[in-house]
Design an enzyme around this catalytic site. Structure first.
Site, short mmCIF file in Angstrom:
data_model
loop_
_atom_site.label_atom_id
_atom_site.label_comp_id
_atom_site.label_asym_id
_atom_site.label_seq_id
_atom_site.Cartn_x
_atom_site.Cartn_y
_atom_site.Cartn_z
N LEU A 1 4.60 0.56 -1.67
CA LEU A 1 4.43 0.74 -3.10
C LEU A 1 5.77 0.66 -3.83
O LEU A 1 6.32 1.64 -4.28
CB LEU A 1 3.75 2.09 -3.38
CG LEU A 1 2.55 2.02 -4.31
CD1 LEU A 1 1.43 1.21 -3.72
CD2 LEU A 1 2.05 3.40 -4.66
N HIS A 2 6.27 -0.56 -3.94
CA HIS A 2 7.54 -0.80 -4.61
C HIS A 2 7.31 -1.14 -6.07
O HIS A 2 6.19 -1.32 -6.51
CB HIS A 2 8.26 -1.99 -3.95
CG HIS A 2 8.88 -1.64 -2.65
ND1 HIS A 2 9.75 -0.58 -2.52
CD2 HIS A 2 8.78 -2.20 -1.43
CE1 HIS A 2 10.14 -0.52 -1.27
NE2 HIS A 2 9.56 -1.49 -0.58
N LEU A 3 8.42 -1.32 -6.78
CA LEU A 3 8.30 -1.75 -8.17
C LEU A 3 7.63 -3.11 -8.27
O LEU A 3 6.85 -3.36 -9.17
CB LEU A 3 9.69 -1.83 -8.82
CG LEU A 3 10.37 -0.51 -9.19
CD1 LEU A 3 11.70 -0.79 -9.87
CD2 LEU A 3 9.50 0.34 -10.10
#
Lengths: 89, 580
Positions: free
Chosen positions: A16-18
């Site tokens: 769940l990265h940018l």
């Protein structure tokens, strides 16, 4: 006015990265319906990148919900996109 | 005319007008506006958002050719964060209902968001992104300069108290003639970027910003670690001459040394490698005759984005470096964050440590955050099929750490195998020798690794218990200290006995004062900043190993650094004389 829902698994919390959220956010803005993403009881507006960032701190699968004229289309498109972004399918 | 003494971190001389970058300390008072101006204020906020986004796009366009696409995805995320529905609604509400001024409204909304992000480890890493967009909005709203160099009309010397990583990465060689900064040490991000771009820089200049104002002229002498404020004509002219000489002799040297082997008079071959930060630097490395990359510092992948890079971002960077250097080796050092560099890169565990240099940094941080470590290792193993990549583990203090790291590498390899992803099965693994325990146990470590790389900056710091960037004690930072020399000797001997290569990648390896000693001790591989390589090669070609061994033996007899240095100076003078 229709309502649609889909669940998206998150296989690795660290995915769940940018970047995936940014992709989701960009596409969400193209739809008319209200779109929310819920995880572990916490709900974020899919059209707000700021709100989306908070979901990374929660656990478990994501639930995407759409309400509005193009809700079915939005939920189908975005859940597939999110699944592909997060789980590299 | 006033002189300041600091730490020279990037060589060369620059003379020019100053460009002062103010520190980011904007305090927003909670002011209110008259109710009839509410709509104007909301419009002002919307304009600011649009302008801030424009600013991001400009930065992006400007930086792509220099840093490559892979570094700049972060800007897209920042645009999304700025052009945000929640931000818009919350700020508008505060302006409309509480009559808040736009600056204060932005501040309050983002501050609340930061508080929420801090509640969890996995979201706290984005706090710096929020600060970044916050300061962009503030700068536009308050009509301040953008804090980077977009307002710089003419090439100038940058003067600052401290610089953020996002500011230093936006530096352009043609525009920034030199850097003079109050904060920082030799390992600060400013030092590293300045070196990579070849910009003369002096840091650790206490009290400089109080003495310099716009319109002043400045000399930055990166080699001597000196800054002269408002030099008289004669002084300025002298420095301009030095600058010209340096440029010219560099060009000549490069031209004449490039085709020659790095061989001593008596026929001993040495290997010259380059230290790099960005994949793009391989070009400079090759131009300067590097036979490989001896140290690829990967920290900037983390620092530039202010977050953890993805596996693909790692992979793209390593692949491009490996391909460009093939068939020459590229030694990739795994994440060496911590201590002074950690804050910006998201190593918040280390930020609050009372004693960061003895805390959770480098390999320790990698063990602590194993998924992050594995992401980097996966990318390295995958990129290895495109060239000759070797893995270097930083800050190893015990055998157990080597074994643990190798076990993790093994796990990553198994994962890749079972996932059917292409990767290199057999990648060489080396250890940095940069703490005394590692140097003393080098013989044991040599059984476990494929090569050593001696990191002298940390080795000296940990052996002599001194922080070089602390001006009060920096005089104790002595590369010629007998204890340091013994540890280096022990490492080289252990490598030789086990038949594994030993290289040196610290600052000492590029310092010509120590060249004879290091050759005499048996060192045959040097890794330095690319620009130093031609000069180093020329010097190596003047040394005979026989003579170097004598000098080394004499130095080993000495019991203090001053006496050792005296011998080294004499040895160097002899060598230069032999040439003429």
């Amino acid at each position: 006015m229709s309502r649609h829902k889909a669940q998206i698994p998150v296989e690795k919390d660290e995915s769940l990265h940018l970047r995936p959220m940014q992709v989701l956010n960009e596409r969400a803005l193209e739809f008319k319906s209200d779109l929310t993403l819920t995880r572990d009881g916490h709900t974020a507006d899919a059209k707000s990148m700021l709100e989306l960032t908070l979901l990374a701190g929660k656990k478990g699968p994501l639930t995407l919900e759409g309400r509005g004229p193009d809700a079915r289309d939005a939920v189908n498109t975005l859940s597939a996109l999110l699944d592909q972004q997060l789980n590299k399918r | 005319m006033e002189r300041f003494k600091g730490i020279g971190v990037s060589g060369g001389v620059a003379v020019g007008d100053v460009y002062i970058i103010e520190s980011e300390r904007m305090i927003v008072g909670r002011r209110t506006i008259p109710p009839d101006l509410v709509e104007d204020e909301i419009e002002r906020f919307h304009d600011a958002v649009a302008k801030a986004i424009e600013g991001i796009r400009d930065d992006q366009t400007r930086l792509v050719p220099r840093l490559g696409e892979e570094y700049l995805a972060i800007f897209d995320s920042h645009v999304r964060l700025l052009d945000d529905k929640m931000l818009r609604q919350s700020v508008e509400r505060r302006i409309r209902e509480e009559h808040m001024v736009a600056e204060a409204a932005v501040d309050e909304v983002l501050r609340e968001h930061v508080k929420l992000l801090f509640e969890d480890k996995s979201t706290a890493r984005w706090v710096s992104d929020i600060y970044d967009i916050q300061s962009r909005l503030h700068r536009v709203l308050m009509g301040r300069s953008t804090g980077d160099l977009r307002d710089m009309k003419e090439p100038a010397i940058v003067v600052a108290e401290d610089l953020m990583p996002s500011q230093t990465v936006s530096f352009v060689r043609e525009q920034v003639l030199g850097i003079a900064m109050e904060a920082g040490g030799t390992t600060s991000h400013t030092a590293i970027i300045a070196n990579a771009l070849g910009i003369p820089a002096v840091v650790g200049l206490r009290g400089l910003t109080a003495e310099v104002r716009a319109g002043d002229r400045l000399v930055v002498d990166g080699g001597a670690g000196e800054v002269v404020v408002n030099p008289d004509e004669e002084t300025a002219a002298r420095y301009v001459r030095i600058e010209k000489d340096i440029v010219e002799s560099d060009r000549r040297l490069l031209h004449e040394q490039a085709p020659l082997p790095a061989e001593t008079i008596d026929g001993w071959r040495t290997a010259l490698y380059a230290n790099i930060e960005f994949p793009k630097e391989v070009e400079t490395a090759l131009e300067n005759g590097a036979e490989g990359i001896g140290l690829y510092r990967t920290e900037y992948l983390y620092l530039e984005k202010g977050r953890e890079p993805t596996e693909e971002e790692h992979f793209d960077a390593y692949k491009s470096a490996a391909e460009a250097m093939w068939p020459r080796p590229v030694v990739i050092r795994t994440l060496d964050l911590g201590a002074d560099k950690a804050a910006a890169g998201g190593g918040r565990e280390t930020r609050s440590e009372p004693n960061p240099f003895l805390g959770c940094r480098s390999i320790r941080l990698c063990f602590e955050r194993e998924p992050m470590f594995k992401t980097q290792l996966r990318a390295i193993l995958r990129a290895s099929i495109f060239g000759y990549i070797r893995i270097l583990l930083p800050m190893i203090t015990s055998l157990a750490e080597i074994r643990r790291a190798k076990a993790i590498i093994e796990e990553v390899r198994d994962d890749l195998c079972s996932e059917g992803i292409k990767h290199e099965g057999d990648v060489e693994v080396g250890a940095m020798i940069e703490v005394p325990s590692a140097a003393l146990q080098a013989d044991t470590f040599a059984e476990e690794v494929d090569f050593f790389s001696i990191g002298t900056n940390d080795l000296i710091q940990y052996t002599l218990a001194v922080d070089r960037s602390n001006p009060v004690v920096s005089y104790l930072f002595q590369p010629a200290h007998p204890a340091v020399i013994k540890l280096i000797k022990n490492t080289i001997d252990a490598g030789d006995a086990a038949g594994i290569p030993v290289a040196m990648c610290g600052q000492m390896s590029g310092d010509l004062s120590f060249l004879i000693l290091l050759l005499g001790l048996g060192l045959r591989a040097f890794s330095t900043s690319p620009k130093v390589l031609p000069e180093l090669k020329r010097a190596i070609r003047m040394v005979s190993i026989e003579n170097a061994r004598e000098v080394a033996a004499a130095v080993l007899e000495e019991s203090d650094a001053a006496a050792a240095l005296k011998i080294l100076r004499a040895g160097r003078a002899d060598m230069l004389q032999g040439e003429e």
